[in-house]
Design a protein around this motif. Structure first.
Motif, PDB file in Angstrom:
ATOM      1  N   ARG A 160       5.456  68.884  17.242  1.00 36.20           N
ATOM      2  CA  ARG A 160       5.164  67.573  17.224  1.00 36.20           C
ATOM      3  C   ARG A 160       5.647  66.986  16.017  1.00 36.20           C
ATOM      4  O   ARG A 160       6.220  65.959  15.727  1.00 36.20           O
ATOM      5  CB  ARG A 160       4.020  67.005  17.679  1.00 36.20           C
ATOM      6  CG  ARG A 160       3.751  65.334  18.118  1.00 36.20           C
ATOM      7  CD  ARG A 160       2.325  65.050  18.274  1.00 36.20           C
ATOM      8  NE  ARG A 160       1.762  65.184  16.994  1.00 36.20           N
ATOM      9  CZ  ARG A 160       1.569  63.952  15.983  1.00 36.20           C
ATOM     10  NH1 ARG A 160       2.599  63.058  16.077  1.00 36.20           N
ATOM     11  NH2 ARG A 160       1.017  64.299  14.880  1.00 36.20           N
ATOM     12  N   GLU A 173       1.357  71.132  17.524  1.00 36.92           N
ATOM     13  CA  GLU A 173       1.222  69.997  16.670  1.00 36.92           C
ATOM     14  C   GLU A 173       2.120  69.953  15.576  1.00 36.92           C
ATOM     15  O   GLU A 173       2.785  69.137  15.122  1.00 36.92           O
ATOM     16  CB  GLU A 173      -0.349  70.058  15.985  1.00 36.92           C
ATOM     17  CG  GLU A 173      -0.498  69.130  14.890  1.00 36.92           C
ATOM     18  CD  GLU A 173      -0.598  67.698  15.230  1.00 36.92           C
ATOM     19  OE1 GLU A 173      -0.322  66.621  14.492  1.00 36.92           O
ATOM     20  OE2 GLU A 173      -0.459  67.301  16.594  1.00 36.92           O
ATOM     21  N   ARG A 217       9.375  67.367  15.322  1.00 33.61           N
ATOM     22  CA  ARG A 217      10.107  66.154  16.040  1.00 33.61           C
ATOM     23  C   ARG A 217      10.070  64.754  15.058  1.00 33.61           C
ATOM     24  O   ARG A 217      10.978  64.060  15.285  1.00 33.61           O
ATOM     25  CB  ARG A 217       9.901  66.343  17.281  1.00 33.61           C
ATOM     26  CG  ARG A 217      10.412  67.194  18.158  1.00 33.61           C
ATOM     27  CD  ARG A 217      10.094  67.194  19.765  1.00 33.61           C
ATOM     28  NE  ARG A 217       8.732  67.015  20.305  1.00 33.61           N
ATOM     29  CZ  ARG A 217       7.783  67.862  20.433  1.00 33.61           C
ATOM     30  NH1 ARG A 217       8.186  69.121  20.324  1.00 33.61           N
ATOM     31  NH2 ARG A 217       6.483  67.632  20.763  1.00 33.61           N
ATOM     32  N   LYS A 218       8.924  64.502  14.840  1.00 33.99           N
ATOM     33  CA  LYS A 218       8.618  63.171  14.112  1.00 33.99           C
ATOM     34  C   LYS A 218       9.281  63.018  12.881  1.00 33.99           C
ATOM     35  O   LYS A 218      10.120  62.053  12.650  1.00 33.99           O
ATOM     36  CB  LYS A 218       7.231  63.095  13.785  1.00 33.99           C
ATOM     37  CG  LYS A 218       6.779  61.862  13.290  1.00 33.99           C
ATOM     38  CD  LYS A 218       5.298  61.720  12.947  1.00 33.99           C
ATOM     39  CE  LYS A 218       4.760  60.441  11.786  1.00 33.99           C
ATOM     40  NZ  LYS A 218       3.551  60.357  11.714  1.00 33.99           N
TER      41      LYS A 218
END
Length: 66
Positions: free
Chosen positions: A10, A7, A13-14
């Motif tokens: 993620r 998480e 990266r976002k």
């Protein structure tokens, strides 16, 4: 623990993607602004040179002697 790590990755990266998009957007904005300003400045210079050219008497130009 693996889910938390996944998480976090993620989210990283976002956020990185959002930062890159913001940078690219700002670059495009600056590019357009510079293009517009330079275009306007060159047009103004051209018009001023044309006015000066019209106001100069013919005898003020240098003539080439044979």
């Amino acid at each position: 623990m693996a889910k938390m790590l996944a998480e976090k990755m993620r989210l990283e990266r976002k956020y990185l993607s959002q930062i890159i998009e913001a940078q690219e957007s700002e670059r495009r904005r600056i590019s357009r602004e510079l293009h517009d300003e330079i275009g306007q400045a060159l047009t103004a210079i051209k018009f001023n040179l044309e006015l000066i050219d019209k106001d100069l008497p013919e005898s003020s130009f240098f003539s080439v002697k044979d």
